[in-house]
Write an enzyme that holds these catalytic residues in place. Structure first.
Site, mmCIF file in Angstrom:
data_model
loop_
_atom_site.group_PDB
_atom_site.id
_atom_site.type_symbol
_atom_site.label_atom_id
_atom_site.label_comp_id
_atom_site.label_asym_id
_atom_site.label_seq_id
_atom_site.Cartn_x
_atom_site.Cartn_y
_atom_site.Cartn_z
ATOM 1 N N ARG A 436 0.839 -1.208 0.000
ATOM 2 C CA ARG A 436 0.000 0.000 0.000
ATOM 3 C C ARG A 436 0.875 1.258 0.000
ATOM 4 O O ARG A 436 0.651 2.192 0.764
ATOM 5 C CB ARG A 436 -0.964 0.007 1.188
ATOM 6 N N LYS A 469 -7.846 5.657 16.495
ATOM 7 C CA LYS A 469 -7.812 4.448 15.659
ATOM 8 C C LYS A 469 -6.360 4.289 15.207
ATOM 9 O O LYS A 469 -5.836 5.141 14.483
ATOM 10 C CB LYS A 469 -8.762 4.621 14.471
ATOM 11 N N ASP A 471 -3.917 2.419 13.064
ATOM 12 C CA ASP A 471 -3.950 1.543 11.888
ATOM 13 C C ASP A 471 -2.559 1.021 11.559
ATOM 14 O O ASP A 471 -1.539 1.548 12.032
ATOM 15 C CB ASP A 471 -4.512 2.349 10.702
ATOM 16 N N MET A 472 -2.487 0.005 10.737
ATOM 17 C CA MET A 472 -1.217 -0.544 10.242
ATOM 18 C C MET A 472 -1.567 -1.334 8.985
ATOM 19 O O MET A 472 -2.319 -2.285 9.044
ATOM 20 C CB MET A 472 -0.607 -1.439 11.312
ATOM 21 N N ASN A 473 -1.063 -0.873 7.854
ATOM 22 C CA ASN A 473 -1.543 -1.442 6.591
ATOM 23 C C ASN A 473 -0.493 -2.180 5.779
ATOM 24 O O ASN A 473 -0.635 -2.329 4.573
ATOM 25 C CB ASN A 473 -2.146 -0.324 5.729
ATOM 26 N N ASP A 531 -12.386 -4.465 7.189
ATOM 27 C CA ASP A 531 -12.812 -3.372 6.310
ATOM 28 C C ASP A 531 -14.069 -3.764 5.554
ATOM 29 O O ASP A 531 -14.661 -2.937 4.868
ATOM 30 C CB ASP A 531 -11.712 -3.046 5.295
HETATM 31 C C1 GLA Z 1 -7.241 0.892 6.388
HETATM 32 C C2 GLA Z 1 -8.297 0.754 7.446
HETATM 33 C C3 GLA Z 1 -9.526 1.537 7.056
HETATM 34 C C4 GLA Z 1 -9.158 2.992 6.862
HETATM 35 C C5 GLA Z 1 -8.039 3.117 5.838
HETATM 36 C C6 GLA Z 1 -7.517 4.528 5.766
HETATM 37 O O1 GLA Z 1 -7.636 0.270 5.206
HETATM 38 O O2 GLA Z 1 -8.593 -0.585 7.684
HETATM 39 O O3 GLA Z 1 -10.538 1.402 8.024
HETATM 40 O O4 GLA Z 1 -8.782 3.545 8.096
HETATM 41 O O5 GLA Z 1 -6.944 2.257 6.156
HETATM 42 O O6 GLA Z 1 -6.485 4.654 4.873
#
Ligand code: GLA
Length: 762
Positions: A436, A469, A471-473, A531
């Site tokens: 990503r 929140k 996050d970590m993607n 998601d």
């Molecule tokens: C991830 C999270 C989402 C949102 C997006 C934002 O995909 O799971 O809920 O916060 O990042 O970029």
């Protein structure tokens, strides 16, 4: 309670007994884990063979029963006659080491034992048993631990180097145990937007492995798993639950041996693992969690849910209701400004939400996911009054304010990366890969951790922020002990930020449920489950997670239809009926919600608020259903809610029978359904069966009416005893195309009903 008599240990939880003893050779022999045994049974329980078996190597030549391969064990080594998988693998500078740890001493602590490392753990153990083993040949000690919670036992191992040379740990499991008999393993597999689907397989003579190698506890293989027999159902039979309080690469395996013993172990994944243990140093494993219930998978889940709610989540959030939130992501993505957000906030407040969460896109040049990540300076073009001003305005509207971060990652196109390219997690000489458009920051480096702690803390202190929140993607495939050290770095950062701010509600997220684990839950009482908010998909994910994690930990949102990932249409009511079984939120552009749907949302929130405690903290039950249906229940003893979800209807269904369990058979209950409306477009041209004037289902009048007029589905209203309801009752019939007079349930594909069952007191 933990008892010891002649080196036989009896660990007693509320409804289970766990038994093992020290053998003459000093090994730990496992006897029993199951329903409470009487004192006498516990003393006499035995599993033994007085003669040798086939090709077995004898540990002692004078004892034909001393083969370690045919002994059920609490721990095992390598190279001493046990050919099964070993929970430990060690090397010194020159060779792989034989390991044979034998009993030296033990201690029973009231509460917890003194700790060595920094792993997150549950709080409030009643007692802890420490058994110290040693292998003098390699100058190493091994301490094993069993901590007792209500109906859960936590286990871990600590390895100590007593020699003068370094040792290399290739594998150290948190626990190992051998059960006699035949079992099945159920675990959770998936991917992004397909989290926590269950898979069950019989455990045979080949090893089954549940492992994550993505650097995180992962959406591909959650660390939790269940062990059961062929007869186990949701409501009856033996069910063991296992999990690890850890957020990184994990490993669990099961295999049956030729002697019909099933070996189970769990810990940090040994894949590419190598940890140097210097002389005098100790390596401690994270805690593994185990439970048993003779009341099927629901009993197992109840034990694990209570453990998480009572002992695992941060003290401030134990049994504290989670606010109903509105999240900006799916409605706005990166495209918003203060005016748009305030408009949404006003609408969210009118509908009944309590917290407004600003998701991604508020900082740096973060206008899409290719840039800006890492630069937590507010984008003043989008938010001219900064976060302070925005939070004030949101608070004035009557909502709390929450904010999204992704502190572990960085875009190449960011000031942070341009300044510190060396902060990225990478192997010397190799270019790191992006996921990503992101790199991970190397949380093993102190300066990186300090940067994250400071930048996130500064933002949190700059405005009235009561929710984060996190996050970590991006997955990581750092090798060696690096993955474990990364996770330790992460816990350090999170503790430093959130320990001084316990009242901030932290919702962990990793592309949805990529880090839905007990380690995270010690800091983050709530986790974004997926998601994917399509209710039919959520049935799989929330059900899968519910085996091991309580509803209070699951972020569950209502979003737009058709769904952005599946393009599936769903009724607003079904979206809510599914999301009710967790921490409710809404995540859609409220400017695009019809008047009728807003009315429904207002009703949904009003209803949920009234029963929030039960939905978030009540006892949860799954029903044994076919693949077209799901049925879930939450209950506080006096009041139950039963959701009945239907993936696909079949024609001419006839009378149905609905069973409702977990009620007091002697008590009387009033059963109603939460009133539900369906859209005109759900019934289409069939509206002409009811309407005094003919309406063209493809015409403009129908289109306008669809947004204004909804049809009420029939509601239940009956009073019965718990015994009668458990025996099954026939609810009002389903609409079957042969007319509608208001006394049929309008439930199409993806439809659902929510039954409310309240004690009448009679
Ligand atoms: C991830 C999270 C989402 C949102 C997006 C934002 O995909 O799971 O809920 O916060 O990042 O970029």
């Amino acid at each position: 309670m933990i008892k010891e008599k002649q080196l036989r240990f009896q660990i007693q939880t509320k409804s289970t007994t766990y038994l093992f003893e020290v053998t003459e050779s000093g090994h730990l022999k496992h006897y029993y884990y199951g329903p409470v045994l009487s004192e006498k049974d516990a003393e006499n329980w035995d599993i033994s063979s007085s003669v040798g078996w086939g090709c077995a190597l004898l540990y002692r030549q004078d004892d034909p029963s001393s083969s370690l391969h045919t002994t059920p064990l609490e721990w095992s080594g390598s190279g001493c006659g046990d050919y099964r998988e070993s929970p430990i693998e060690l090397e010194d500078a020159d060779r792989v080491l034989t390991t044979d740890f034998r009993y030296v001493s033990h201690k029973i602590y009231s509460g917890e034992e003194p700790r060595h490392f920094l792993w997150p753990r549950a709080e409030g153990a009643e007692e802890t048993l420490e058994v110290c083993l040693s292998d003098p040949e390699i100058a190493m000690d091994l301490h094993l631990y069993w901590s007792v919670f209500d109906d859960v036992i936590c286990r871990k191992a600590v390895l100590l180097n007593k020699g003068n040379d370094p040792r290399y740990v290739r594998k150290l499991m948190s626990f190992c145990v051998d059960f006699s008999g035949e079992y099945r393993m159920m675990n959770l597999h998936g991917d992004w937007i397909r989290e926590a689907h269950t898979e069950t397989a019989p455990v045979g003579y080949s090893r089954i492995v549940n492992e994550s190698l993505t650097g995180f506890s992962s959406n591909q293989h959650n660390p939790a798993f269940a062990v059961m027999t062929e007869q186990t159902t949701e409501w009856s039979g033996d069910a063991y639950g296992f999990n690890l309080i850890y957020s990184g690469n994990h490993y669990a395996s099961m295999a049956r041996s030729s002697a019909n013993l099933t070996r189970i172990m769990q810990g940090i994944s040994p894949a590419n693992f190598r940890f140097e243990l210097a002389p005098g140093e100790a390596l401690e494993t994270p805690d593994a969690v185990m439970t048993f219930s003779a009341e099927g998978l629901n009993g197992m889940s109840r034990n694990l849910h209570e453990f998480v709610n009572n002992s695992l989540v941060p003290a401030y959030w134990r049994y504290r209701e989670r606010p109903i939130l509105y999240n900006s992501w799916e409605g706005c993505m990166f495209d918003f400004n203060e005016r748009k957000l305030l408009g949404l906030a006003k609408e969210a407040k009118r509908l009944g939400c309590e917290l407004f969460v600003l998701d991604d896109g508020w900082f740096g040049t973060r206008n899409d996911d290719t840039q800006g990540l890492g630069d937590y300076n507010v984008n003043m073009k989008k938010l001219p009054h900064g976060l302070t001003g925005l939070a004030e305005r949101i608070n004035k509207i009557g909502l709390q304010f929450g904010l999204w971060f992704e502190p572990e990652a960085v875009n190449e196109n960011s000031d942070l990366y341009r300044m510190h390219p060396d902060w990225v997690l990478q192997e010397p000489g190799r270019k790191p890969l992006q996921g990503r458009n992101e790199y991970l920051l190397d949380l093993r480096m102190e300066c990186v951790r300090d940067y994250i702690v400071k930048s996130v803390s500064d933002v949190l202190d700059s405005a009235n922020i009561t929710y984060v929140k996190w996050d970590m993607n991006r997955h990581s495939n750092v090798l060696g002990a690096g993955s474990m050290e990364y996770v330790l770095g992460l816990y350090d950062v999170m503790h430093r930020i959130f320990d001084p701010r316990p009242e901030i509600l932290l919702e962990s997220c990793a592309s949805g449920g990529n880090r839905f684990d007990l380690g995270m839950m010690t800091i983050s009482p709530q986790i974004w489950a997926s998601d994917n908010t399509d209710p039919m998909e959520r049935l799989y994910t929330q059900k899968g997670l519910s085996y091991f994690y309580p509803q209070s930990t699951m972020g569950c949102h209502v979003s737009a239809s058709p769904h952005m990932q599946t393009m599936r249409h769903s009724e607003m009511e079904t979206r809510a009926n599914v999301a009710f079984f967790g921490d409710l939120g809404y995540e859609l552009d409220l400017d695009h919600v019809t008047y009728e749907n807003k009315k429904k949302i207002r009703e949904q929130i009003k209803f949920y608020k009234q029963y929030q405690r039960i939905f978030q903290f009540g006892t949860f039950y799954r029903y044994d259903t076919d693949e077209n249906h799901e049925q879930w229940q939450v209950s506080d003893g006096d009041c139950s809610f039963v959701g009945v979800f239907r993936r696909q209807v079949s024609a001419a269904p006839g009378y149905e029978k609905l069973f409702i369990y977990a009620l007091d058979p002697e008590q009387e209950y009033h059963v109603t359904t939460r009133p539900q409306n369906v859209n005109l477009s759900t019934v289409g041209g069939s509206i002409n069966l009811l309407s005094p004037i003919k309406i063209n289902p493809n015409g403009p009048l129908f289109y306008v009416a669809d947004h204004r007029i909804h049809i009420t589905a029939a509601s239940e209203d009956r009073t019965h005893t718990g015994r009668a309801l458990a025996g099954g009752f026939v609810p009002v019939p389903l609409f079957a195309g042969s007319g509608y007079d208001g006394r049929q349930r309008l439930v199409g594909d993806g439809g659902s009903e929510l039954y409310v069952i309240e004690k009448t007191g009679k």
